[in-house]
Design a protein around this motif. Structure first.
Motif, PDB file in Angstrom:
ATOM      1  N   LEU A 142       0.813  -1.214   0.000  1.00  0.00           N
ATOM      2  CA  LEU A 142       0.000   0.000   0.000  1.00  0.00           C
ATOM      3  C   LEU A 142       0.846   1.263   0.000  1.00  0.00           C
ATOM      4  CD1 LEU A 142      -2.877  -0.990   2.465  1.00  0.00           C
ATOM      5  CD2 LEU A 142      -2.752  -1.252  -0.023  1.00  0.00           C
ATOM      6  N   ASN A 143       2.154   1.123   0.129  1.00  0.00           N
ATOM      7  CA  ASN A 143       3.066   2.275   0.029  1.00  0.00           C
ATOM      8  C   ASN A 143       3.485   2.550  -1.423  1.00  0.00           C
ATOM      9  OD1 ASN A 143       3.250   2.954   2.832  1.00  0.00           O
ATOM     10  ND2 ASN A 143       4.508   1.113   3.115  1.00  0.00           N
ATOM     11  N   LEU A 144       2.923   1.796  -2.341  1.00  0.00           N
ATOM     12  CA  LEU A 144       3.244   2.005  -3.759  1.00  0.00           C
ATOM     13  C   LEU A 144       2.857   3.429  -4.163  1.00  0.00           C
ATOM     14  CD1 LEU A 144       4.174   0.436  -6.376  1.00  0.00           C
ATOM     15  CD2 LEU A 144       1.736   0.193  -6.895  1.00  0.00           C
ATOM     16  N   PRO A 145       3.786   4.216  -4.739  1.00  0.00           N
ATOM     17  CA  PRO A 145       3.474   5.597  -5.130  1.00  0.00           C
ATOM     18  C   PRO A 145       2.295   5.667  -6.113  1.00  0.00           C
ATOM     19  CG  PRO A 145       5.837   5.253  -5.144  1.00  0.00           C
ATOM     20  CD  PRO A 145       5.216   3.894  -4.953  1.00  0.00           C
ATOM     21  N   ALA A 146       1.467   6.675  -5.936  1.00  0.00           N
ATOM     22  CA  ALA A 146       0.278   6.839  -6.775  1.00  0.00           C
ATOM     23  C   ALA A 146       0.045   8.319  -7.063  1.00  0.00           C
ATOM     24  CB  ALA A 146      -0.947   6.228  -6.081  1.00  0.00           C
ATOM     25  N   ALA A 147      -0.650   8.598  -8.160  1.00  0.00           N
ATOM     26  CA  ALA A 147      -0.991   9.983  -8.516  1.00  0.00           C
ATOM     27  C   ALA A 147      -2.336  10.001  -9.221  1.00  0.00           C
ATOM     28  CB  ALA A 147       0.080  10.593  -9.400  1.00  0.00           C
ATOM     29  N   PHE A 148      -3.206  10.886  -8.781  1.00  0.00           N
ATOM     30  CA  PHE A 148      -4.453  11.183  -9.489  1.00  0.00           C
ATOM     31  C   PHE A 148      -4.236  12.499 -10.238  1.00  0.00           C
ATOM     32  CE2 PHE A 148      -7.687   8.441  -7.189  1.00  0.00           C
ATOM     33  CZ  PHE A 148      -8.247   7.954  -8.362  1.00  0.00           C
ATOM     34  N   ALA A 190      -6.387  24.542 -17.707  1.00  0.00           N
ATOM     35  CA  ALA A 190      -5.672  25.530 -16.886  1.00  0.00           C
ATOM     36  C   ALA A 190      -5.713  25.154 -15.416  1.00  0.00           C
ATOM     37  CB  ALA A 190      -6.276  26.914 -17.099  1.00  0.00           C
ATOM     38  N   ASP A 191      -6.788  24.462 -14.989  1.00  0.00           N
ATOM     39  CA  ASP A 191      -6.931  24.082 -13.581  1.00  0.00           C
ATOM     40  C   ASP A 191      -6.596  22.606 -13.349  1.00  0.00           C
ATOM     41  OD1 ASP A 191      -9.106  23.286 -15.040  1.00  0.00           O
ATOM     42  OD2 ASP A 191     -10.590  23.783 -13.512  1.00  0.00           O
ATOM     43  N   GLN A 192      -5.641  22.082 -14.123  1.00  0.00           N
ATOM     44  CA  GLN A 192      -5.185  20.710 -13.901  1.00  0.00           C
ATOM     45  C   GLN A 192      -4.691  20.558 -12.466  1.00  0.00           C
ATOM     46  OE1 GLN A 192      -2.752  18.753 -16.938  1.00  0.00           O
ATOM     47  NE2 GLN A 192      -1.367  17.968 -15.354  1.00  0.00           N
ATOM     48  N   LYS A 193      -5.046  19.443 -11.839  1.00  0.00           N
ATOM     49  CA  LYS A 193      -4.648  19.195 -10.449  1.00  0.00           C
ATOM     50  C   LYS A 193      -3.917  17.863 -10.378  1.00  0.00           C
ATOM     51  CE  LYS A 193      -7.592  20.469  -7.316  1.00  0.00           C
ATOM     52  NZ  LYS A 193      -8.785  20.482  -6.413  1.00  0.00           N
ATOM     53  N   ASN A 194      -2.745  17.850  -9.737  1.00  0.00           N
ATOM     54  CA  ASN A 194      -1.907  16.666  -9.628  1.00  0.00           C
ATOM     55  C   ASN A 194      -1.805  16.280  -8.155  1.00  0.00           C
ATOM     56  OD1 ASN A 194      -1.159  17.172 -12.479  1.00  0.00           O
ATOM     57  ND2 ASN A 194       0.025  18.860 -11.600  1.00  0.00           N
ATOM     58  N   VAL A 195      -2.508  15.232  -7.757  1.00  0.00           N
ATOM     59  CA  VAL A 195      -2.524  14.796  -6.359  1.00  0.00           C
ATOM     60  C   VAL A 195      -1.600  13.586  -6.227  1.00  0.00           C
ATOM     61  CG1 VAL A 195      -3.944  14.045  -4.421  1.00  0.00           C
ATOM     62  CG2 VAL A 195      -4.895  15.601  -6.146  1.00  0.00           C
ATOM     63  N   ILE A 196      -0.538  13.742  -5.438  1.00  0.00           N
ATOM     64  CA  ILE A 196       0.488  12.715  -5.303  1.00  0.00           C
ATOM     65  C   ILE A 196       0.377  12.066  -3.929  1.00  0.00           C
ATOM     66  CG2 ILE A 196       2.949  12.197  -5.518  1.00  0.00           C
ATOM     67  CD1 ILE A 196       1.778  13.517  -8.012  1.00  0.00           C
ATOM     68  N   GLY A 197       0.369  10.741  -3.897  1.00  0.00           N
ATOM     69  CA  GLY A 197       0.304  10.034  -2.619  1.00  0.00           C
ATOM     70  C   GLY A 197       0.722   8.587  -2.799  1.00  0.00           C
ATOM     71  N   ARG A 208       0.028  21.095  -7.773  1.00  0.00           N
ATOM     72  CA  ARG A 208       0.496  19.808  -7.238  1.00  0.00           C
ATOM     73  C   ARG A 208       0.200  19.754  -5.741  1.00  0.00           C
ATOM     74  NH1 ARG A 208       6.492  17.519  -8.279  1.00  0.00           N
ATOM     75  NH2 ARG A 208       5.484  16.656 -10.159  1.00  0.00           N
ATOM     76  N   ILE A 209      -0.443  18.659  -5.301  1.00  0.00           N
ATOM     77  CA  ILE A 209      -0.764  18.444  -3.900  1.00  0.00           C
ATOM     78  C   ILE A 209      -0.164  17.095  -3.485  1.00  0.00           C
ATOM     79  CG2 ILE A 209      -2.612  18.137  -2.199  1.00  0.00           C
ATOM     80  CD1 ILE A 209      -4.422  19.734  -4.124  1.00  0.00           C
ATOM     81  N   ILE A 210       0.693  17.106  -2.474  1.00  0.00           N
ATOM     82  CA  ILE A 210       1.327  15.870  -2.010  1.00  0.00           C
ATOM     83  C   ILE A 210       0.769  15.537  -0.630  1.00  0.00           C
ATOM     84  CG2 ILE A 210       3.495  14.772  -1.356  1.00  0.00           C
ATOM     85  CD1 ILE A 210       4.915  16.548  -3.367  1.00  0.00           C
ATOM     86  N   ILE A 211       0.266  14.306  -0.494  1.00  0.00           N
ATOM     87  CA  ILE A 211      -0.302  13.911   0.806  1.00  0.00           C
ATOM     88  C   ILE A 211       0.378  12.610   1.282  1.00  0.00           C
ATOM     89  CG2 ILE A 211      -2.524  14.973   0.313  1.00  0.00           C
ATOM     90  CD1 ILE A 211      -3.649  12.226  -0.249  1.00  0.00           C
TER      91      ILE A 211
END
Length: 432
Positions: free
Chosen positions: A373-379, A386-393, A429-432
Motif C-alpha cells: 500500500l506504500n506504492l506511489p500513486a498519482a491522481f 488551466a486548472d489541472q490538479k496533480n494529487v500525489i500520494g 500539485r498536492i502531495i499527501i
C-alpha cells in the motif's frame, strides 16, 4: 474576361515546347489523358525528359516563319519554354495555323487553361482558377481529394447499369439522386487530444474545417466546441456520462449512418486517442458494413499527456521498464480488477483510465491481493486544462486522493511516480 467551360476532349495531337520542370508537369497531365504529344526544346533541362523522345531545335519569335508548316500539323500547342516573345507570336499565328494555344503563366495568351484534376477513374473533378493561380487550384483540388469518398468508380458503373437497363423516368431519377447523395457521405473518427485546441494534430485541425456535422463526446474541450461553431459546423453532443441520460453506442452508430447517408461529411470527435478505450472498432466496423467510408485520425491520449504534464515519466531506466494502460471499468460501469495483479512486485508503471469513481474498490482489491500500500500513486485531473490538479500520494490513501482531485482524472501507479517528482509540471500539485 474569360470563363472556364469544362470539356471532355478526345485526345488531340499536341506539341509541348520546353523540357524543364514546368514542361514536365504539363507532360504528365497530357500523358494521363492519353494525348499524343511531341516535345520540342532547345535543351533538356529536367532529367525526366531523358526517357522521352525530344526534338532538340531552337525555336524563337524571329524564326517562327521557319516553323509554320511544322506547327500547322498540331491541334494543340503548349508553350512551357518561358520565352514571352515566342508565346506572343504563337498567339498571333494560332488562328492562321489552326491550333489551340496555352502559354504557361500567360493567361492573356491562352485559348484554354489547365485545371487541377481529381480523378476517380470514370469521374473527374476539375478545379480552375482561369490561369490566375495554379497553386490555388491545386490546393482546392487536394482538399476535395482528401474529404471525398473514393467510391465514385463503383458508383459510376452502378449508375451506368441503371441508365442502360431501365427507362429513365421520375422514379428512376430519384433513385439515382439518392444513390449519389449516399455516396458523398463520409465519416471521420477524430482523436481530439485531452482538451485544448492546440493539442489537436495538424491533420485533425484541418479535417474539422471540412465537416458538416460533428458528434462530440463529453471530454471535448470548450475551445474545440467554439472553433467548430464559429466554422458553422452543426454540433451534437453524444457523450456518455455516469448517472445521466445519454446516447447509447447503438444510437450513435445509427445517427452517424443516417447523417452520412444524407451525403454529409461527419466528424465523430473523441477525447484523447480513439484507440484507447474509444470504441473506434465498434463505430468504424459498423459504418463500413453499411457501405460508408471511414477515415480515422489518431490523437494525443490523456494517459500519456497527463503523465507528462504532471511531471511523471512512466518509463525510467532501472525503475520502470514499461507502461500498461488499463481501464478500471468495463461496459455498464462494471468494476474491472484483473489489472491489479500487475502491481505486485511489478517492473511497470500502470496508467488507469476511468478510475476516479472506483478508488474504494481499487484499494479494497489491492488489500486482498496483498499489494504494497506504500506504492506511489498519482491522481491527475482535468488533464490539459488551466486548472489541472496533480494529487500525489500512495495506493493506501487512494480514497483521500480521489476526494481532493476533480474529474475526469487518470490514475498513475508505480515507483516511477515518486522518482519523477523532480520533473517540471503544469497546474497545481498536492502531495499527501
Amino acid at each position: 474576361m474569360s470563363y472556364t467551360l469544362p470539356l471532355a476532349l478526345t485526345p488531340k495531337k499536341t506539341l509541348l515546347i520546353g523540357a524543364g520542370a514546368v514542361a514536365k508537369q504539363k507532360h504528365q497531365i497530357l500523358t494521363q489523358a492519353h494525348w499524343e504529344t511531341q516535345i520540342l526544346a532547345q535543351t533538356i533541362q529536367d532529367s525526366y525528359f531523358e526517357d522521352f523522345l525530344v526534338q532538340i531545335k531552337k525555336i524563337e519569335a524571329q524564326s517562327i516563319e521557319d516553323f509554320k508548316d511544322y506547327l500547322s500539323d498540331f491541334e494543340v500547342i503548349v508553350d512551357a519554354s518561358g520565352d514571352s516573345e515566342l508565346g506572343k507570336i504563337l498567339w498571333e499565328q494560332r488562328k492562321t495555323l489552326g491550333y489551340l494555344l496555352n502559354v504557361v503563366d500567360k493567361p492573356c495568351f491562352c485559348d484554354f487553361y489547365f485545371g487541377a484534376l481529381v480523378r476517380y477513374e470514370e469521374v473527374s473533378i476539375l478545379v480552375s482558377s482561369n490561369g490566375t493561380s495554379p497553386i490555388l487550384a491545386q490546393s482546392i483540388r487536394d482538399k476535395i481529394a482528401a474529404f471525398l469518398p473514393k467510391t465514385f468508380s463503383s458508383l459510376a458503373q452502378k449508375l451506368y447499369q441503371i441508365r442502360t437497363k431501365q427507362k429513365i423516368n421520375t422514379q428512376v431519377k430519384q433513385k439515382i439522386k439518392q444513390e449519389c447523395q449516399k455516396s458523398l457521405g463520409k465519416v471521420f473518427i477524430i482523436g481530439c487530444g485531452p482538451n485544448r485546441l492546440e493539442s489537436l494534430t495538424l491533420k485533425a485541425l484541418e479535417t474539422l474545417e471540412w465537416l458538416d456535422v460533428a458528434l462530440l463526446d463529453n471530454l471535448i474541450g470548450k475551445e474545440i466546441w467554439d472553433f467548430l461553431e464559429n466554422l458553422g459546423v452543426e454540433c451534437i453532443s453524444v457523450g456518455k456520462q455516469k448517472g445521466k441520460s445519454s446516447f447509447k453506442q447503438e444510437e450513435i452508430n445509427i445517427l452517424m449512418l443516417k447523417l452520412a447517408q444524407e451525403g454529409k461529411c461527419v466528424g465523430r470527435l473523441k477525447g484523447g486517442d480513439p484507440t484507447i478505450f474509444g470504441r473506434v472498432w465498434e463505430e468504424a466496423s459498423f459504418l463500413q458494413k453499411n457501405g460508408i467510408e471511414v477515415e480515422t485520425l489518431s490523437g494525443l491520449s490523456s494517459s500519456l499527456s497527463g503523465a507528462l504534464t504532471s511531471g511523471i515519466t512512466p518509463t525510467l531506466r532501472g525503475i520502470s521498464s514499461g507502461v500498461l494502460i488499463v481501464s478500471a471499468h468495463l461496459r455498464e460501469n462494471i468494476f474491472h480488477a484483473e489489472w491489479l495483479k500487475w502491481l505486485k512486485d511489478s517492473p511497470y508503471t500502470l496508467i488507469v483510465m476511468m478510475a476516479y469513481s472506483f478508488s474504494e474498490k481499487i484499494l479494497k482489491e489491492a488489500k486482498k491481493l496483498e499489494i504494497d500500500l506504500n506504492l506511489p500513486a498519482a491522481f491527475i485531473s482535468k488533464v490539459d486544462c488551466a486548472d489541472q490538479k496533480n494529487v500525489i500520494g500512495t495506493l493506501g490513501n487512494l480514497e483521500r486522493m480521489a476526494q481532493i482531485c476533480d474529474k475526469p482524472a487518470i490514475l498513475i501507479l508505480g515507483n516511477a511516480v515518486k522518482k519523477s517528482l523532480c520533473m517540471p509540471f503544469r497546474g497545481q500539485r498536492i502531495i499527501i
